[in-house]
Design an enzyme around this catalytic site. Structure first.
Site, PDB file in Angstrom:
ATOM      1  N   HIS A 237      53.387  47.555  43.737  1.00  9.08           N
ATOM      2  CA  HIS A 237      52.939  47.919  42.380  1.00  9.08           C
ATOM      3  C   HIS A 237      51.421  48.091  42.437  1.00  9.08           C
ATOM      4  CE1 HIS A 237      52.062  48.179  38.202  1.00  9.08           C
ATOM      5  NE2 HIS A 237      51.266  47.143  38.302  1.00  9.08           N
TER       6      HIS A 237
ATOM      7  N   ASP B 131      56.454  51.293  36.644  1.00  9.41           N
ATOM      8  CA  ASP B 131      56.200  52.502  37.433  1.00  9.41           C
ATOM      9  C   ASP B 131      57.423  53.419  37.394  1.00  9.41           C
ATOM     10  OD1 ASP B 131      53.726  51.235  38.381  1.00  9.41           O
ATOM     11  OD2 ASP B 131      55.133  49.896  39.378  1.00  9.41           O
TER      12      ASP B 131
HETATM   13  P1  NAX Z   1      45.835  38.823  29.514  1.00 11.20           P
HETATM   14  O1  NAX Z   1      44.542  38.490  30.195  1.00 11.20           O
HETATM   15  O2  NAX Z   1      45.828  39.369  28.135  1.00 11.20           O
HETATM   16  O3  NAX Z   1      46.769  37.527  29.495  1.00 11.20           O
HETATM   17  C1  NAX Z   1      46.977  36.725  30.610  1.00 11.20           C
HETATM   18  C2  NAX Z   1      47.209  35.327  30.107  1.00 11.20           C
HETATM   19  O4  NAX Z   1      47.580  34.538  31.221  1.00 11.20           O
HETATM   20  C3  NAX Z   1      45.970  34.689  29.482  1.00 11.20           C
HETATM   21  O5  NAX Z   1      46.298  34.209  28.192  1.00 11.20           O
HETATM   22  C4  NAX Z   1      45.619  33.563  30.450  1.00 11.20           C
HETATM   23  O6  NAX Z   1      45.095  32.434  29.793  1.00 11.20           O
HETATM   24  C5  NAX Z   1      46.973  33.278  31.075  1.00 11.20           C
HETATM   25  N1  NAX Z   1      46.917  32.645  32.399  1.00 11.20           N
HETATM   26  C6  NAX Z   1      46.046  32.854  33.400  1.00 11.20           C
HETATM   27  N2  NAX Z   1      46.297  32.031  34.418  1.00 11.20           N
HETATM   28  C7  NAX Z   1      47.369  31.298  34.080  1.00 11.20           C
HETATM   29  C8  NAX Z   1      48.082  30.259  34.706  1.00 11.20           C
HETATM   30  N3  NAX Z   1      47.739  29.823  35.914  1.00 11.20           N
HETATM   31  N4  NAX Z   1      49.130  29.718  34.057  1.00 11.20           N
HETATM   32  C9  NAX Z   1      49.466  30.145  32.821  1.00 11.20           C
HETATM   33  N5  NAX Z   1      48.817  31.114  32.162  1.00 11.20           N
HETATM   34  C10 NAX Z   1      47.779  31.680  32.778  1.00 11.20           C
HETATM   35  O7  NAX Z   1      46.580  39.806  30.526  1.00 11.20           O
HETATM   36  P2  NAX Z   1      47.874  40.727  30.247  1.00 11.20           P
HETATM   37  O8  NAX Z   1      47.421  42.052  29.744  1.00 11.20           O
HETATM   38  O9  NAX Z   1      48.873  39.971  29.459  1.00 11.20           O
HETATM   39  O10 NAX Z   1      48.371  40.965  31.748  1.00 11.20           O
HETATM   40  C11 NAX Z   1      48.926  39.912  32.502  1.00 11.20           C
HETATM   41  C12 NAX Z   1      49.092  40.325  33.963  1.00 11.20           C
HETATM   42  O11 NAX Z   1      49.997  41.421  34.082  1.00 11.20           O
HETATM   43  C13 NAX Z   1      47.801  40.796  34.644  1.00 11.20           C
HETATM   44  O12 NAX Z   1      47.736  40.222  35.931  1.00 11.20           O
HETATM   45  C14 NAX Z   1      47.993  42.279  34.744  1.00 11.20           C
HETATM   46  O13 NAX Z   1      47.234  42.850  35.798  1.00 11.20           O
HETATM   47  C15 NAX Z   1      49.468  42.363  35.006  1.00 11.20           C
HETATM   48  N6  NAX Z   1      50.133  43.655  34.803  1.00 11.20           N
HETATM   49  C16 NAX Z   1      51.168  43.962  35.619  1.00 11.20           C
HETATM   50  C17 NAX Z   1      51.912  45.125  35.466  1.00 11.20           C
HETATM   51  C18 NAX Z   1      53.070  45.437  36.371  1.00 11.20           C
HETATM   52  O14 NAX Z   1      53.647  46.510  36.215  1.00 11.20           O
HETATM   53  N7  NAX Z   1      53.464  44.579  37.317  1.00 11.20           N
HETATM   54  C19 NAX Z   1      51.548  46.121  34.430  1.00 11.20           C
HETATM   55  C20 NAX Z   1      50.710  45.559  33.333  1.00 11.20           C
HETATM   56  C21 NAX Z   1      49.669  44.556  33.757  1.00 11.20           C
HETATM   57  O15 NAX Z   1      48.552  45.249  34.272  1.00 11.20           O
END
Ligand code: NAX
Length: 327
Positions: free
Chosen positions: A189, A161
Site C-alpha cells: 500500500h 487502492d
Molecule cells: P489521524 O492522525 O487523524 O488519527 C490517528 C489517531 O491514532 C490519532 O487520534 C492518534 O492519537 C492515534 N494513535 C496514534 N498512535 C496510537 C497508538 N499507539 N495507539 C492508539 N492510538 C494511536 O490519522 P487518520 O487520518 O485517522 O489515519 C490513520 C492512519 O491510516 C495513518 O497512518 C494513515 O497514514 C493511514 N492510512 C492508511 C490507508 C490505507 O489504505 N491503508 C489510507 C488512509 C490513511 O492514509
C-alpha cells in the site's frame, strides 16, 4: 438475537476513526443482525482521550440498536481483550523532517506492542486489519509479535487502492463500478502498488480488450491509482478518511461474510505464491468464504507485470530489513 461481536479500533479519535465507528455500530461491517461491542484504543494523552469521550457521546446519541457496549482505554491489553476483529488504524504520522526510516521504526514500536497484546488477550481466531501506515510492514510486525496466533489472522488494507482503481476503470469504460470482476492490486500500500486489470471482466467481456490502450494503462491508470492518496491530501489538506473507512468496512465485511466468488484485494502474508517470499505481507487477489481467504493461484505474470511486482516487492523487502533488528 446473535451474541455481540467484540471489535477493537485503535486511533479511534482520529479522522478515519470518526468515519468508521458509526458505520460499524450501524451494522454495515458485520451485518444488520449482528450486535457489536466497540473497544476503542487511543494514546494516553488528555486531548486524545477527551476527543475519544466526545466520539463516544456521539455514538450514544445515535441510539444504534446494534451497539451493545463501548469500552475506551489507553491500554492495548484492555482494548484487545477477547476481540473477534481488530482494526489497527492508529499510527505515528510522518512529522516534519522525519526520515522514512524513523517513521518505520516509530511505528514498529507501536505494532510490536499491539501484536504482543493481541497475542496475549485476543480471541484465537481474531481477524486483524492494519490500516495505519506503513500498513503492510506494520501488519508484518504485529504478526511476528504474535507467535501464538495464526499468521493468516493478520492482514493489511489494500482495499482502498482496489476501490480507487475500480472507479477509474468505470470512468474509462462507462461500465458500472460493481460490474467488474477479477481485478486486483499487487504489492505494497504505497505508490509502488501495481493495479492490474489484465484478467478483469465487465459483464463477461475482457476489460483489457475493451480499453485496448497500453499507453493509458502505463502512463495514466497505474500512476493515477498509485498517487491518489497524495492527490487527496493536496486537494483536501488532509489524508483520505471517509474512503479509507469505507475500504476498511469492505475488507472486513468480505472477510467475515464472504465475497460471493468475487476477487477482492487483501494484503496477506505470502504463502510463496508468485515468487513472493513467505511471510511478506503483500497485496494479492483473494476470494473469501466462511471467514477465510484464499489467494487466487496460477495467474500468468507477463514481463510488464513482473517489472511492477518486483519494484513493489523490493520496497517491502527494504522495509522488512529496516525493522529486522526489532523482531
Ligand atoms: P489521524 O492522525 O487523524 O488519527 C490517528 C489517531 O491514532 C490519532 O487520534 C492518534 O492519537 C492515534 N494513535 C496514534 N498512535 C496510537 C497508538 N499507539 N495507539 C492508539 N492510538 C494511536 O490519522 P487518520 O487520518 O485517522 O489515519 C490513520 C492512519 O491510516 C495513518 O497512518 C494513515 O497514514 C493511514 N492510512 C492508511 C490507508 C490505507 O489504505 N491503508 C489510507 C488512509 C490513511 O492514509
Amino acid at each position: 438475537m446473535k451474541a455481540p461481536v467484540r471489535v477493537a479500533v485503535t486511533g479511534a479519535a482520529g479522522n478515519i476513526g470518526y468515519a468508521l465507528l458509526f458505520r460499524i455500530a450501524s451494522g454495515e461491517m458485520l451485518g444488520k443482525d449482528q450486535p457489536v461491542i466497540l473497544q476503542l484504543l487511543e494514546i494516553d494523552n488528555e486531548k486524545a482521550q477527551a476527543a475519544l469521550k466526545g466520539v463516544v457521546m456521539e455514538l450514544e446519541d445515535c441510539a444504534f440498536p446494534l451497539l451493545a457496549g463501548v469500552v475506551t482505554t489507553a491500554d492495548p491489553l484492555v482494548a484487545f481483550k477477547d476481540v473477534d476483529v481488530a482494526l489497527l488504524v492508529g499510527a505515528r504520522p510522518r512529522g516534519p523532517g522525519m526520515e522514512r526510516k524513523d517513521l518505520l521504526l516509530e511505528n514498529a514500536k507501536i505494532f510490536t506492542v499491539q501484536g504482543k497484546a493481541l497475542n496475549a488477550v485476543a480471541k484465537r481466531d481474531v481477524k486483524v486489519l492494519v490500516v495505519g501506515n506503513p500498513a503492510n510492514t506494520n501488519a508484518y510486525i504485529a504478526m511476528k509479535s504474535a507467535p501464538d496466533l495464526d499468521p493468516k489472522n493478520f492482514t493489511a488494507m489494500l482495499r482502498l487502492d482496489h476501490n480507487r482503481a475500480l472507479s477509474q476503470l468505470s470512468a474509462k469504460t462507462g461500465k458500472a463500478v460493481d460490474s467488474f470482476e477479477k481485478f486486483t492490486v499487487w504489492g505494497n500500500h504505497s505508490p509502488t502498488m501495481y493495479p492490474d486489470y489484465r484478467f478483469a471482466t465487465t459483464g463477461g467481456a475482457s476489460v483489457a480488450e475493451l480499453i485496448n490502450d497500453q499507453e493509458w494503462n502505463a502512463n495514466t491508470f497505474i500512476p493515477t491509482v498509485g498517487k491518489r492518496g497524495a492527490a487527496i491530501i493536496a486537494a483536501r489538506g488532509l489524508s483520505s478518511a471517509a474512503s479509507a473507512a469505507n475500504a476498511a468496512i469492505d475488507h472486513v465485511h468480505d472477510w467475515v461474510l464472504g465475497s460471493n466468488g468475487k476477487w477482492v484485494t487483501m494484503g496477506v502474508p505470502s504463502d510463496g505464491s508468485y515468487g513472493i517470499p513467505e511471510g511478506v505481507v503483500f497485496g494479492f487477489p483473494v476470494i473469501t468464504e466462511n471467514g477465510k481467504y484464499t489467494i487466487v493461484k496460477d495467474l500468468p505474470i507477463d514481463d510488464f507485470s513482473k517489472k511492477y511486482i518486483d519494484i513493489t516487492l523490493g520496497e517491502l523487502e527494504e522495509e522488512r530489513a529496516g525493522v529486522a533488528d526489532l523482531l
